[in-house]
Scaffold this motif. Structure first.
Motif, PDB file in Angstrom:
ATOM      1  N   MET A  35       8.945   3.840 -19.408  1.00  0.00           N
ATOM      2  CA  MET A  35       9.641   2.472 -18.924  1.00  0.00           C
ATOM      3  C   MET A  35       9.526   1.439 -19.969  1.00  0.00           C
ATOM      4  O   MET A  35       8.841   1.818 -21.029  1.00  0.00           O
ATOM      5  N   MET A  36      10.231   0.474 -19.890  1.00  0.00           N
ATOM      6  CA  MET A  36      10.219  -0.600 -20.986  1.00  0.00           C
ATOM      7  C   MET A  36       8.706  -1.166 -21.206  1.00  0.00           C
ATOM      8  O   MET A  36       8.546  -1.822 -22.369  1.00  0.00           O
ATOM      9  N   SER A  37       8.206  -1.115 -20.130  1.00  0.00           N
ATOM     10  CA  SER A  37       6.724  -1.796 -20.440  1.00  0.00           C
ATOM     11  C   SER A  37       5.777  -1.069 -21.132  1.00  0.00           C
ATOM     12  O   SER A  37       4.511  -1.565 -21.406  1.00  0.00           O
ATOM     13  N   GLY A  38       6.266   0.213 -21.466  1.00  0.00           N
ATOM     14  CA  GLY A  38       5.552   1.080 -22.124  1.00  0.00           C
ATOM     15  C   GLY A  38       4.615   2.066 -21.099  1.00  0.00           C
ATOM     16  O   GLY A  38       3.919   3.009 -21.687  1.00  0.00           O
ATOM     17  N   ALA A  39       4.503   1.626 -19.994  1.00  0.00           N
ATOM     18  CA  ALA A  39       4.040   2.733 -19.193  1.00  0.00           C
ATOM     19  C   ALA A  39       4.985   3.897 -18.786  1.00  0.00           C
ATOM     20  O   ALA A  39       6.027   3.806 -19.329  1.00  0.00           O
ATOM     21  N   THR A  40       4.435   5.029 -18.268  1.00  0.00           N
ATOM     22  CA  THR A  40       5.133   6.272 -18.140  1.00  0.00           C
ATOM     23  C   THR A  40       5.016   6.315 -16.616  1.00  0.00           C
ATOM     24  O   THR A  40       3.871   6.378 -15.926  1.00  0.00           O
ATOM     25  N   TRP A  41       6.398   6.512 -15.928  1.00  0.00           N
ATOM     26  CA  TRP A  41       6.474   6.645 -14.537  1.00  0.00           C
ATOM     27  C   TRP A  41       6.479   8.446 -14.415  1.00  0.00           C
ATOM     28  O   TRP A  41       7.314   8.964 -14.704  1.00  0.00           O
TER      29      TRP A  41
END
Length: 133
Positions: A35-41
């Motif tokens: 994700m753009m936030s740096g998190a992984t979905w």
């Protein structure tokens, strides 16, 4: 021609996997989406099956807006699918999962939504004209 109840597809996929592959992991990761936030979905198989069922629910609600004689048969078939899914959820150990419970709820929304849309559409077809004095 009778329409095909689309929500039978995810229920059939569930039962095929639950009975033919008893050790299936519903939480198995299908994909990791950055994700753009740096998190992984993490998309699991259960998530994909439920999302597919929700898309098919949308198509079923669209089908409910038709004003054809076969729409009543479609609603009856959807009701039978819901009753069968609920019976399976209550009686089969393979169906006693959160994934299947959500599929049963989606099936219930299909039944209630389909009948409601049909009744609402039918009530618009019957109009009463007032006679002028």
């Amino acid at each position: 021609m009778v329409g095909f109840p689309l929500l039978l597809i995810p229920l059939a996929i569930y039962f095929i996997l639950a009975f033919l592959m008893p050790g299936v992991e519903w939480t198995a990761v299908l994909a990791d989406v950055p994700m753009m936030s740096g998190a992984t979905w993490r998309v699991t198989f259960s998530d994909a099956l439920i999302c597919g069922a929700l898309f098919l629910l949308f198509l079923e609600i669209l089908k409910a807006t038709r004003t054809a004689a076969r729409s009543i048969v479609d609603h009856l078939l959807s009701t039978l699918i819901f009753v069968g899914a609920m019976a399976a959820f209550i009686t089969l150990p393979q169906a006693a999962t959160s994934t299947f419970a959500i599929l049963v709820v989606i099936s219930f929304v299909d039944v209630i939504g389909g009948w409601s849309v049909s009744v609402r559409t039918a009530s618009r077809d019957f109009s009463v004209q007032r006679l002028s004095d």
